[in-house]
Design a protein around this motif. Structure first.
Motif, PDB file in Angstrom:
ATOM      1  N   LYS A  86       0.798  -1.222   0.000  1.00  0.00           N
ATOM      2  CA  LYS A  86       0.000   0.000   0.000  1.00  0.00           C
ATOM      3  C   LYS A  86       0.838   1.283   0.000  1.00  0.00           C
ATOM      4  N   ILE A  87       2.016   1.223   0.560  1.00  0.00           N
ATOM      5  CA  ILE A  87       2.859   2.420   0.646  1.00  0.00           C
ATOM      6  C   ILE A  87       3.189   2.966  -0.741  1.00  0.00           C
ATOM      7  N   PHE A  88       3.202   2.099  -1.745  1.00  0.00           N
ATOM      8  CA  PHE A  88       3.529   2.515  -3.105  1.00  0.00           C
ATOM      9  C   PHE A  88       2.312   3.020  -3.877  1.00  0.00           C
ATOM     10  N   ASN A  89       1.161   3.109  -3.227  1.00  0.00           N
ATOM     11  CA  ASN A  89      -0.031   3.657  -3.881  1.00  0.00           C
ATOM     12  C   ASN A  89       0.064   5.165  -4.067  1.00  0.00           C
ATOM     13  N   SER A  90       0.998   5.785  -3.411  1.00  0.00           N
ATOM     14  CA  SER A  90       1.180   7.235  -3.506  1.00  0.00           C
ATOM     15  C   SER A  90       2.350   7.562  -4.430  1.00  0.00           C
ATOM     16  N   VAL A  91       2.066   8.325  -5.463  1.00  0.00           N
ATOM     17  CA  VAL A  91       3.118   8.750  -6.389  1.00  0.00           C
ATOM     18  C   VAL A  91       4.169   9.576  -5.652  1.00  0.00           C
ATOM     19  N   VAL A  92       3.736  10.378  -4.698  1.00  0.00           N
ATOM     20  CA  VAL A  92       4.679  11.210  -3.937  1.00  0.00           C
ATOM     21  C   VAL A  92       5.667  10.335  -3.175  1.00  0.00           C
ATOM     22  N   ARG A  93       5.181   9.291  -2.524  1.00  0.00           N
ATOM     23  CA  ARG A  93       6.082   8.416  -1.766  1.00  0.00           C
ATOM     24  C   ARG A  93       7.035   7.666  -2.691  1.00  0.00           C
ATOM     25  N   VAL A  94       6.563   7.278  -3.857  1.00  0.00           N
ATOM     26  CA  VAL A  94       7.444   6.624  -4.833  1.00  0.00           C
ATOM     27  C   VAL A  94       8.539   7.597  -5.265  1.00  0.00           C
ATOM     28  N   LYS A  95       8.168   8.846  -5.501  1.00  0.00           N
ATOM     29  CA  LYS A  95       9.158   9.856  -5.900  1.00  0.00           C
ATOM     30  C   LYS A  95      10.165  10.119  -4.780  1.00  0.00           C
ATOM     31  N   ILE A  96       9.696  10.170  -3.545  1.00  0.00           N
ATOM     32  CA  ILE A  96      10.606  10.372  -2.411  1.00  0.00           C
ATOM     33  C   ILE A  96      11.630   9.243  -2.372  1.00  0.00           C
ATOM     34  N   LEU A  97      11.155   8.013  -2.467  1.00  0.00           N
ATOM     35  CA  LEU A  97      12.066   6.864  -2.429  1.00  0.00           C
ATOM     36  C   LEU A  97      13.007   6.862  -3.629  1.00  0.00           C
ATOM     37  N   ALA A  98      12.508   7.261  -4.783  1.00  0.00           N
ATOM     38  CA  ALA A  98      13.353   7.309  -5.980  1.00  0.00           C
ATOM     39  C   ALA A  98      14.493   8.309  -5.798  1.00  0.00           C
ATOM     40  N   LEU A  99      14.181   9.469  -5.256  1.00  0.00           N
ATOM     41  CA  LEU A  99      15.231  10.469  -5.016  1.00  0.00           C
ATOM     42  C   LEU A  99      16.231   9.984  -3.974  1.00  0.00           C
ATOM     43  N   LEU A 100      15.718   9.402  -2.904  1.00  0.00           N
ATOM     44  CA  LEU A 100      16.603   8.955  -1.827  1.00  0.00           C
ATOM     45  C   LEU A 100      17.433   7.738  -2.224  1.00  0.00           C
ATOM     46  N   TYR A 101      16.926   6.936  -3.142  1.00  0.00           N
ATOM     47  CA  TYR A 101      17.615   5.705  -3.543  1.00  0.00           C
ATOM     48  C   TYR A 101      19.032   5.996  -4.040  1.00  0.00           C
ATOM     49  N   GLY A 102      19.187   7.102  -4.744  1.00  0.00           N
ATOM     50  CA  GLY A 102      20.496   7.438  -5.299  1.00  0.00           C
ATOM     51  C   GLY A 102      21.359   8.303  -4.399  1.00  0.00           C
ATOM     52  N   LEU A 103      20.848   8.649  -3.231  1.00  0.00           N
ATOM     53  CA  LEU A 103      21.576   9.537  -2.324  1.00  0.00           C
ATOM     54  C   LEU A 103      21.885   8.832  -1.012  1.00  0.00           C
ATOM     55  N   GLU A 104      22.940   9.248  -0.374  1.00  0.00           N
ATOM     56  CA  GLU A 104      23.229   8.736   0.970  1.00  0.00           C
ATOM     57  C   GLU A 104      22.222   9.322   1.955  1.00  0.00           C
ATOM     58  N   TYR A 105      21.956  10.607   1.799  1.00  0.00           N
ATOM     59  CA  TYR A 105      20.971  11.316   2.617  1.00  0.00           C
ATOM     60  C   TYR A 105      20.657  12.634   1.925  1.00  0.00           C
ATOM     61  N   CYS A 106      19.633  13.318   2.385  1.00  0.00           N
ATOM     62  CA  CYS A 106      19.363  14.668   1.890  1.00  0.00           C
ATOM     63  C   CYS A 106      18.609  15.452   2.950  1.00  0.00           C
ATOM     64  N   GLU A 107      18.542  16.747   2.743  1.00  0.00           N
ATOM     65  CA  GLU A 107      17.836  17.621   3.662  1.00  0.00           C
ATOM     66  C   GLU A 107      16.358  17.695   3.289  1.00  0.00           C
ATOM     67  N   PHE A 108      15.547  17.949   4.290  1.00  0.00           N
ATOM     68  CA  PHE A 108      14.107  18.093   4.120  1.00  0.00           C
ATOM     69  C   PHE A 108      13.793  19.102   3.020  1.00  0.00           C
ATOM     70  N   ASN A 109      14.441  20.258   3.066  1.00  0.00           N
ATOM     71  CA  ASN A 109      14.150  21.314   2.090  1.00  0.00           C
ATOM     72  C   ASN A 109      14.511  20.910   0.666  1.00  0.00           C
ATOM     73  N   TYR A 110      15.530  20.080   0.509  1.00  0.00           N
ATOM     74  CA  TYR A 110      15.896  19.587  -0.818  1.00  0.00           C
ATOM     75  C   TYR A 110      14.739  18.772  -1.403  1.00  0.00           C
ATOM     76  N   LEU A 111      14.211  17.844  -0.614  1.00  0.00           N
ATOM     77  CA  LEU A 111      13.075  17.043  -1.078  1.00  0.00           C
ATOM     78  C   LEU A 111      11.867  17.929  -1.362  1.00  0.00           C
ATOM     79  N   LYS A 112      11.618  18.852  -0.469  1.00  0.00           N
ATOM     80  CA  LYS A 112      10.466  19.742  -0.615  1.00  0.00           C
ATOM     81  C   LYS A 112      10.536  20.512  -1.930  1.00  0.00           C
ATOM     82  N   GLU A 113      11.707  21.035  -2.234  1.00  0.00           N
ATOM     83  CA  GLU A 113      11.873  21.811  -3.467  1.00  0.00           C
ATOM     84  C   GLU A 113      11.829  20.929  -4.709  1.00  0.00           C
ATOM     85  N   LYS A 114      12.513  19.795  -4.668  1.00  0.00           N
ATOM     86  CA  LYS A 114      12.553  18.900  -5.831  1.00  0.00           C
ATOM     87  C   LYS A 114      11.166  18.371  -6.187  1.00  0.00           C
TER      88      LYS A 114
END
Length: 92
Positions: free
Chosen positions: A2-30
């Motif tokens: 069910k967690i993958f039913n949200s496009v936003v959550r999929v995008k969050i995981l996609a961005l984080l998958y390639g990063l060691e970590y990121c800041e909240f504001n980076y995700l918010k802006e992207k």
């Protein structure tokens, strides 16, 4: 899952998958999200154990750092694999 039913959550995981970590504001802006919207989705991902958030002081300022967990990496990789397998069966 069910967690993958949200496009936003999929995008969050996609961005984080390639990063060691990121800041909240980076995700918010992207992802062009509001603070509240991003917090909501991060909370859902944390509840599943897919991401971890922590507060850190960077250059004298408190920042929220988000990191994908190993569990999150495996789940996201499996999700993408399933999508790719389904796409192989599409006939036009």
């Amino acid at each position: 899952m069910k967690i993958f039913n949200s496009v936003v959550r999929v995008k969050i995981l996609a961005l984080l998958y390639g990063l060691e970590y990121c800041e909240f504001n980076y995700l918010k802006e992207k992802l062009n999200l509001t603070d509240g919207n991003l917090e909501h989705h991060l909370k859902k991902l944390e509840e599943c154990g897919f991401v971890e958030t922590k507060k850190s002081v960077i250059k004298g300022r408190v920042k929220t750092i988000i990191k994908i967990t190993n569990k999150g990496r495996v789940a996201f990789k499996n999700y993408i694999y399933e999508i790719l397998q389904l796409s192989k069966n599409i006939e036009c």
